[in-house]
Design an enzyme around this catalytic site. Structure first.
Site, PDB file in Angstrom:
ATOM      1  N   THR A  37       0.821  -1.215   0.000  1.00 43.84           N
ATOM      2  CA  THR A  37       0.000   0.000   0.000  1.00 43.84           C
ATOM      3  C   THR A  37       0.846   1.252   0.000  1.00 43.84           C
ATOM      4  OG1 THR A  37      -1.812  -1.124   1.133  1.00 43.84           O
ATOM      5  CG2 THR A  37      -1.772   1.266   1.285  1.00 43.84           C
ATOM      6  N   TYR A  51      -8.026   0.838  -3.653  1.00 46.57           N
ATOM      7  CA  TYR A  51      -6.875   1.306  -4.417  1.00 46.57           C
ATOM      8  C   TYR A  51      -6.124   0.104  -4.973  1.00 46.57           C
ATOM      9  CZ  TYR A  51      -4.750  -0.021  -0.009  1.00 46.57           C
ATOM     10  OH  TYR A  51      -4.374  -0.724   1.105  1.00 46.57           O
ATOM     11  N   SER A  84       1.570  -7.680  -0.523  1.00 48.44           N
ATOM     12  CA  SER A  84       2.276  -8.588   0.386  1.00 48.44           C
ATOM     13  C   SER A  84       1.525  -9.885   0.653  1.00 48.44           C
ATOM     14  CB  SER A  84       2.612  -7.895   1.701  1.00 48.44           C
ATOM     15  OG  SER A  84       1.455  -7.650   2.469  1.00 48.44           O
ATOM     16  N   THR A 117       1.186  -4.288   4.220  1.00 50.45           N
ATOM     17  CA  THR A 117       0.898  -4.537   5.632  1.00 50.45           C
ATOM     18  C   THR A 117       0.302  -5.917   5.904  1.00 50.45           C
ATOM     19  OG1 THR A 117      -1.281  -3.473   5.416  1.00 50.45           O
ATOM     20  CG2 THR A 117       0.572  -2.085   6.109  1.00 50.45           C
ATOM     21  N   ASP A 118      -0.234  -6.583   4.880  1.00 47.62           N
ATOM     22  CA  ASP A 118      -0.902  -7.860   5.129  1.00 47.62           C
ATOM     23  C   ASP A 118       0.025  -8.910   5.725  1.00 47.62           C
ATOM     24  OD1 ASP A 118      -3.326  -6.913   4.337  1.00 47.62           O
ATOM     25  OD2 ASP A 118      -3.444  -8.040   2.474  1.00 47.62           O
ATOM     26  N   LYS A 190      -0.812  -6.894  12.759  1.00 44.19           N
ATOM     27  CA  LYS A 190      -1.845  -6.034  12.188  1.00 44.19           C
ATOM     28  C   LYS A 190      -3.180  -6.406  12.830  1.00 44.19           C
ATOM     29  CE  LYS A 190      -3.732  -4.668   7.675  1.00 44.19           C
ATOM     30  NZ  LYS A 190      -3.623  -4.886   6.206  1.00 44.19           N
ATOM     31  N   GLU A 311      -5.306 -27.619  28.590  1.00 43.86           N
ATOM     32  CA  GLU A 311      -6.289 -27.957  27.556  1.00 43.86           C
ATOM     33  C   GLU A 311      -6.006 -29.326  26.927  1.00 43.86           C
ATOM     34  OE1 GLU A 311      -9.018 -26.443  26.924  1.00 43.86           O
ATOM     35  OE2 GLU A 311      -8.719 -24.529  27.941  1.00 43.86           O
TER      36      GLU A 311
END
Length: 354
Positions: A37, A51, A84, A117-118, A190, A311
């Site tokens: 981006t 975009y 990305s 950013t992904d 993120k 767990e």
């Protein structure tokens, strides 16, 4: 008259010499551009979420922030030009080897990597594990393209270069500079996809950067870079590691499909404390008996913390827990660790230490 001209020439020469001295004293920062981006463009100024990524080349990114020249001598390289989410293991290896080559050069003081950013957090953690240098390596992206109102890329890039140029950033591992914060590449993730304050660490940032100056508040506790046992120069391929998502009414279909595709380890992105539904346990135990590593993580966004033998009886099943790493970071560590060992006890040690 001649005296006046001579005086002016002398002043001009002195000014040039001073400018050259400042330039010579500046740290050298290389910007490696990969797309994303921060290199994106929208049709209108109101397009902050709609975009096309990876459109602007690195030379235009640098030219768009002339203030960079005040903090460092900057040069750029276009390594990739992709969004990305399309990053592969091969991209990670190629980028890592280029970073490793650059940090060995005496004329390189720091590196900035522009990134979508992904998967920025994944690349940052990968480099944090495999680059053997204490020189600052700073990843940066933006949540809005440069064509949008209130675009964040210019300031993020300026901050990243300023951080990479600073001596006080050395030895702190790979950093992420976003939204005025300096986060550890190990911890940061993120958290939202439409706001500039998208990147957060569950344990808080290492510091802030304000008007080009770093302010530090804590240090990373886990092993990284120069203290890591991994070295990108000794890694030529990465084994396949998959992620399967835990949820209500989950079946073992995805786990079996990943194993059939050749996955050497499967990250279980579980609920809560990496919980495993009872109808999945038998399938995971069977995969482990076939040699596939089973690593329990949590998909809790704000910081899932998986405790061993809570767990599930991990000792009995010979499973590994991902500690506080989210599923995508657990995948990165697993794929790097598997280049050195296939022993589950060694893998668990690595997850505790990194």
């Amino acid at each position: 008259m001649f005296k006046r001209i001579f005086t002016r020439c002398a002043v001009f020469a002195a000014g040039c010499a001073a400018s050259l001295a400042v330039m010579a004293a500046q740290p050298n920062v290389v910007i490696l551009a990969t797309g994303g981006t921060i290199a994106g463009a929208g049709a209108e100024a109101t397009n902050s979420a709609t975009y096309q990524a990876a459109k602007v080349p690195v030379d235009k990114l640098i030219a768009g922030v002339p203030e960079l020249a005040k903090v460092a001598a900057v040069r750029g390289e276009q390594v990739f030009q992709i969004a990305s989410e399309s990053f592969t293991n091969e991209h990670l290896l190629a980028l890592g080897k280029r970073v490793s080559a650059l940090v060995k050069q005496a004329d390189v003081d720091g590196i900035v990597i522009t990134h979508g950013t992904d998967t920025l957090e994944e690349t940052a953690y990968f480099l944090n594990l495999v680059i053997k240098s204490d020189k600052p390596i700073v990843l940066v992206g933006s949540m809005r393209p440069g064509t949008a109102m209130s675009a964040d890329g210019m300031l993020n890039l300026y901050n990243a270069v300023a951080a990479a140029a600073a001596k006080d950033a050395r030895g702190k591992g790979v950093l992420v500079a976003m939204n005025d914060e300096l986060n550890s590449g190990r911890d940061v993730s993120k958290m939202i996809n439409i706001q500039t304050g998208a990147f957060k660490s569950p344990w808080g940032p290492l510091g802030m950067i304000v008007e080009g100056r770093n302010y530090w508040f804590r240090l990373p506790a886990k092993r990284h870079t120069v203290n890591s046992e991994f070295d990108i120069d000794k890694i030529d391929s990465l084994p396949l590691v998959g992620i399967a998502y835990g949820h209500g009414n989950v079946a073992d279909t995805a786990y079996k499909a990943l194993a059939a595709s050749g996955a050497k380890a499967i990250i279980h992105a579980g609920t809560g404390n990496g919980s495993v539904a009872k109808n999945v346990v038998a399938g995971l135990r069977e995969l482990r008996s076939q040699g596939v590593q089973i690593i329990r993580s949590s998909h809790v966004n704000a910081g899932g913390f998986v405790l061993r033998n809570a767990e599930q009886p991990d000792d009995q099943y010979d499973w590994v827990v991902a500690h506080d790493l989210n599923p995508q970071k657990a995948r990165i560590l697993a794929t790097v660790a598997l280049t050195k060992t296939g022993d589950s006890k060694e893998l668990q040690r690595i997850f505790w230490e990194y």
